[in-house]
Write a protein that holds these residues in place. Structure first.
Motif, PDB file in Angstrom:
ATOM      1  N   ASP A   6       0.835  -1.209   0.000  1.00  0.00           N
ATOM      2  CA  ASP A   6       0.000   0.000   0.000  1.00  0.00           C
ATOM      3  C   ASP A   6       0.868   1.258   0.000  1.00  0.00           C
ATOM      4  N   GLU A   7       1.921   1.248   0.816  1.00  0.00           N
ATOM      5  CA  GLU A   7       2.800   2.409   0.908  1.00  0.00           C
ATOM      6  C   GLU A   7       3.520   2.666  -0.418  1.00  0.00           C
ATOM      7  N   THR A   8       3.958   1.576  -1.051  1.00  0.00           N
ATOM      8  CA  THR A   8       4.638   1.712  -2.341  1.00  0.00           C
ATOM      9  C   THR A   8       3.693   2.273  -3.393  1.00  0.00           C
ATOM     10  N   ARG A   9       2.441   1.766  -3.393  1.00  0.00           N
ATOM     11  CA  ARG A   9       1.465   2.234  -4.368  1.00  0.00           C
ATOM     12  C   ARG A   9       1.148   3.715  -4.145  1.00  0.00           C
ATOM     13  N   THR A  10       0.958   4.097  -2.889  1.00  0.00           N
ATOM     14  CA  THR A  10       0.662   5.499  -2.585  1.00  0.00           C
ATOM     15  C   THR A  10       1.812   6.406  -3.019  1.00  0.00           C
ATOM     16  N   LYS A  11       3.039   5.973  -2.749  1.00  0.00           N
ATOM     17  CA  LYS A  11       4.198   6.772  -3.137  1.00  0.00           C
ATOM     18  C   LYS A  11       4.286   6.911  -4.650  1.00  0.00           C
ATOM     19  N   THR A  12       3.929   5.826  -5.350  1.00  0.00           N
ATOM     20  CA  THR A  12       3.937   5.887  -6.818  1.00  0.00           C
ATOM     21  C   THR A  12       2.889   6.864  -7.332  1.00  0.00           C
ATOM     22  N   VAL A  13       1.681   6.819  -6.764  1.00  0.00           N
ATOM     23  CA  VAL A  13       0.619   7.735  -7.186  1.00  0.00           C
ATOM     24  C   VAL A  13       1.043   9.182  -6.940  1.00  0.00           C
ATOM     25  N   LEU A  14       1.586   9.441  -5.754  1.00  0.00           N
ATOM     26  CA  LEU A  14       2.035  10.793  -5.452  1.00  0.00           C
ATOM     27  C   LEU A  14       3.165  11.219  -6.389  1.00  0.00           C
ATOM     28  N   GLY A  15       4.026  10.268  -6.733  1.00  0.00           N
ATOM     29  CA  GLY A  15       5.108  10.582  -7.655  1.00  0.00           C
ATOM     30  C   GLY A  15       4.610  10.975  -9.027  1.00  0.00           C
ATOM     31  N   VAL A  16       3.576  10.290  -9.502  1.00  0.00           N
ATOM     32  CA  VAL A  16       3.006  10.630 -10.806  1.00  0.00           C
ATOM     33  C   VAL A  16       2.383  12.028 -10.750  1.00  0.00           C
ATOM     34  N   ILE A  17       1.668  12.325  -9.666  1.00  0.00           N
ATOM     35  CA  ILE A  17       1.073  13.664  -9.529  1.00  0.00           C
ATOM     36  C   ILE A  17       2.178  14.719  -9.518  1.00  0.00           C
ATOM     37  N   ALA A  18       3.252  14.445  -8.771  1.00  0.00           N
ATOM     38  CA  ALA A  18       4.365  15.391  -8.715  1.00  0.00           C
ATOM     39  C   ALA A  18       5.010  15.575 -10.080  1.00  0.00           C
ATOM     40  N   GLU A  19       5.123  14.491 -10.830  1.00  0.00           N
ATOM     41  CA  GLU A  19       5.760  14.542 -12.137  1.00  0.00           C
ATOM     42  C   GLU A  19       5.014  15.475 -13.086  1.00  0.00           C
ATOM     43  N   HIS A  20       3.696  15.480 -12.983  1.00  0.00           N
ATOM     44  CA  HIS A  20       2.891  16.280 -13.911  1.00  0.00           C
ATOM     45  C   HIS A  20       2.641  17.705 -13.431  1.00  0.00           C
ATOM     46  N   THR A  21       2.729  17.947 -12.119  1.00  0.00           N
ATOM     47  CA  THR A  21       2.322  19.251 -11.585  1.00  0.00           C
ATOM     48  C   THR A  21       3.473  20.122 -11.118  1.00  0.00           C
ATOM     49  N   GLY A  22       4.643  19.527 -10.878  1.00  0.00           N
ATOM     50  CA  GLY A  22       5.761  20.313 -10.386  1.00  0.00           C
ATOM     51  C   GLY A  22       5.834  20.401  -8.878  1.00  0.00           C
ATOM     52  N   TYR A  23       4.857  19.835  -8.141  1.00  0.00           N
ATOM     53  CA  TYR A  23       4.926  19.818  -6.690  1.00  0.00           C
ATOM     54  C   TYR A  23       5.922  18.769  -6.216  1.00  0.00           C
ATOM     55  N   SER A  24       6.490  18.979  -5.024  1.00  0.00           N
ATOM     56  CA  SER A  24       7.316  17.951  -4.409  1.00  0.00           C
ATOM     57  C   SER A  24       6.406  16.958  -3.701  1.00  0.00           C
ATOM     58  N   LEU A  25       6.948  15.775  -3.378  1.00  0.00           N
ATOM     59  CA  LEU A  25       6.162  14.762  -2.663  1.00  0.00           C
ATOM     60  C   LEU A  25       5.675  15.303  -1.324  1.00  0.00           C
ATOM     61  N   GLU A  26       6.510  16.111  -0.676  1.00  0.00           N
ATOM     62  CA  GLU A  26       6.148  16.646   0.642  1.00  0.00           C
ATOM     63  C   GLU A  26       4.965  17.611   0.573  1.00  0.00           C
ATOM     64  N   GLU A  27       4.728  18.192  -0.577  1.00  0.00           N
ATOM     65  CA  GLU A  27       3.643  19.175  -0.723  1.00  0.00           C
ATOM     66  C   GLU A  27       2.307  18.536  -1.057  1.00  0.00           C
ATOM     67  N   LEU A  28       2.294  17.225  -1.311  1.00  0.00           N
ATOM     68  CA  LEU A  28       1.076  16.563  -1.782  1.00  0.00           C
ATOM     69  C   LEU A  28       0.412  15.777  -0.669  1.00  0.00           C
ATOM     70  N   GLY A  29      -0.138  16.497   0.305  1.00  0.00           N
ATOM     71  CA  GLY A  29      -0.917  15.838   1.353  1.00  0.00           C
ATOM     72  C   GLY A  29      -2.191  15.252   0.786  1.00  0.00           C
ATOM     73  N   GLU A  30      -2.653  14.130   1.343  1.00  0.00           N
ATOM     74  CA  GLU A  30      -3.820  13.457   0.767  1.00  0.00           C
ATOM     75  C   GLU A  30      -5.103  14.257   0.938  1.00  0.00           C
ATOM     76  N   ASP A  31      -5.115  15.207   1.862  1.00  0.00           N
ATOM     77  CA  ASP A  31      -6.304  16.050   2.039  1.00  0.00           C
ATOM     78  C   ASP A  31      -6.291  17.265   1.108  1.00  0.00           C
ATOM     79  N   ALA A  32      -5.216  17.467   0.379  1.00  0.00           N
ATOM     80  CA  ALA A  32      -5.099  18.652  -0.467  1.00  0.00           C
ATOM     81  C   ALA A  32      -6.140  18.619  -1.588  1.00  0.00           C
ATOM     82  N   VAL A  33      -6.884  19.715  -1.746  1.00  0.00           N
ATOM     83  CA  VAL A  33      -7.919  19.820  -2.768  1.00  0.00           C
ATOM     84  C   VAL A  33      -7.253  20.163  -4.102  1.00  0.00           C
TER      85      VAL A  33
END
Length: 545
Positions: A6-33
């Motif tokens: 689960d942790e690996t999958r979540t990190k991968t999802v966050l990584g894809v979001i970061a790749e497309h948006t320019g945010y760092s992993l630390e900036e992508l909290g799961e509650d972020a709208v």
């Protein structure tokens, strides 16, 4: 209980979001709208979701209405749980605290449904849009073109795609177009033109072009920096700078190239470009070409912009905030006073694209800054001369040393052929007429108010339009295409705007008003839009019946 998988999958999802948006992993909290907090609009969200579907080989599409980062993580987890084992998904190679931005997604979601006939006889696939035919990782780069060709043929069979219909003769409030789908020409009410002041048909402009062609020839066959500059180019730049109340001006071959060249010359990988989520694609592409860290903010939301400015304030590099003056598919105006105050407070620079503002906003038509009584207070103002000024080209005005820097570092200026001298002469004539005949601007706004009031009285949602662009909001793409077909069948030519012109779920008719429209034209247009909506059962509050 959370597992290592689960942790690996979540990190991968966050990584894809970061790749497309320019945010760092630390900036992508799961509650972020996604939109209101992170400024991730539906187009960027589509890139993210499509990439995740490809990486995880998901059995069906993710929810396009996901509102938070956590919604995306949960959606991927739910679909993975239905599969036999966890499919391979590679984690993007990202710096731990920085993130980086890339272009469009490497995958697209599959088209939904098989071909079928809808209740009114259409043969299009339900839910299928142009987003389904982007880059998909196929070994044959042309494969997507073949798939799109099938989609386009279905749309054209249903007379839903009619883009590129050729005209003949002059286009005023009315004009003749050849409908290639039915094989005949007809006169239409023209509400798809950006010829806001009618100058494209002014004989003085045409005469100036013809006279210059005899004096200067057809073109100069060179770039501005090597052999392509004439005395007319310098005169146009002088007049535009004076018109805008700025030190200097540089003229590009087009408005799109003006944004590409300016942003990519001033910003680089160590810098930040903050863009309104509804910006014109030329601003988005300019930031991408620059390689800068790109962050968007919710449309005209100054609280969201300030959050972005705070995020980048402690990072090295400069910051450029880029916005439209008038948003081309929505017709509303940027909140310039707040933008100027915020950018100054945080030490950022501000670029305003006045493509649909020049010749429309302000007491003399000079654009957004004049509209707000703020002439000279915007760092850079971009203009397009293919609209109200009735020619071809783009320009940027600002401080002289910045404009001169662009002459040597903006690639779309240095390495592009010049705007032909005859066209420059026509632009000078157009500018003279605009400045000497304020009745043109007054007549344009009288027409805008007349049609805007009629459409609103009939219950249509025009959003917050304050310009010559009147968006009749529909939402659903298929409904908008049928709406546009009905309007065209009744003799009105306006734009039916779908993805990628607007995000998925925001399809609309885009009506452009000009000074050449008569009262009879405007009233007929309002009647046609109303009758067309009734014919397809469209609820004027914006919901298909």
């Amino acid at each position: 209980m959370t597992t290592p998988a689960d942790e690996t999958r979540t990190k991968t999802v966050l990584g894809v979001i970061a790749e497309h948006t320019g945010y760092s992993l630390e900036e992508l909290g799961e509650d972020a709208v996604l939109e209101d907090e992170l400024g991730i609009d539906s187009l960027m969200r589509e890139w993210v979701l499509a990439d995740l579907e490809t990486r995880f080989q998901l059995p069906k599409s993710l929810d396009r209405e996901a509102a938070t980062v956590g919604d995306i993580v949960a959606g991927v987890s739910a679909l993975v749980a239905t599969m036999d084992g966890i499919p391979p998904a590679t984690m993007p190679d990202l710096p731990a605290a920085e993130g980086h931005a890339v272009g469009a997604a490497s995958g697209v979601c599959a088209a939904s449904g098989d071909g079928e006939t809808t209740s009114d006889g259409d043969t299009t696939k339900p839910g299928e849009t142009m987003k389904d035919f982007g880059p998909d990782g196929d070994a044959d780069l042309f494969a997507k073109a073949a798939r799109f060709a099938d989609h386009r043929r279905r749309r054209e069979t249903d007379q839903l795609y009619w883009y590129g219909m050729p005209s003949s003769g002059r286009l005023t409030g009315r004009g003749v177009y050849h409908d290639m789908q039915v094989g005949r020409s007809a006169e239409y009410l023209v509400f798809a033109s950006n010829n806001y002041l009618g100058l494209a048909n002014d004989p003085r402009v045409a005469d100036a072009i013809a006279d210059a062609a005899r004096s200067f020839g057809a073109t100069n066959t060179g770039s501005r920096i090597i052999g392509g500059t004439t005395e007319l180019h310098l005169e146009l730049e002088r007049r535009l700078a004076e018109f805008k109340g700025r030190d200097a001006c540089i003229v590009f071959p087009g408005g799109y190239s003006a944004n590409l060249g300016t942003i990519s010359a001033l910003a680089g990988p160590a810098d930040h470009v903050l863009s309104d989520s509804l910006n014109h694609m030329s601003l988005v592409d300019g930031a991408q070409l620059a390689g800068a860290r790109r962050l968007s903010f919710a449309h005209n939301n100054m609280q969201a912009l300030e959050q972005r400015l705070q995020q980048v304030a402690e990072r090295p590099g400069g910051t450029l905030v880029a916005v439209d003056g008038v948003f081309s598919m929505h017709g509303d105006v940027c909140p310039l006073p707040e933008l100027v105050e915020l950018t100054r407070r945080y030490g950022a620079r501000l670029l305003v694209d006045d493509a649909h503002s020049t010749g429309v906003l302000g007491s003399t038509g000079s654009g957004t800054a004049e509209h707000f009584g703020m002439k000279g207070e915007v760092d850079l103002e971009v203009g397009t001369m293919s609209k109200a000024l009735a020619g071809v080209g783009g320009f940027v005005v600002g401080e002289a040393e910045v404009i001169n820097y662009l002459r040597y570092y903006a690639h779309s200026y240095v390495f592009a052929a010049t705007t032909p001298a005859p066209m420059v002469a026509g632009l000078i004539a157009s500018l003279e007429i605009l400045q000497k005949e304020p009745a043109l601007l007054e007549g344009l706004w009288r027409n805008i108010r007349r049609l805007r009031d009629r459409l609103r009285a009939d219950g249509f949602d025009l959003e917050n339009s304050e310009s010559a662009i009147l968006p009749v909001v529909v939402g659903d793409e298929d409904v908008a295409l049928r709406f546009g077909r009905e309007v065209r069948a009744r003799g009105m030519f306006c734009q039916t705007v779908v993805y990628p012109g607007v995000p998925i779920g925001q399809a609309r008719l885009r009506i452009s008003v000009g000074v050449e429209h008569t009262d009879a034209d405007l009233d007929a247009a309002a009647d046609i839009v109303r009758d067309s909506a009734d014919a397809i059962g469209f609820d004027r509050s914006g919901v298909a019946a």
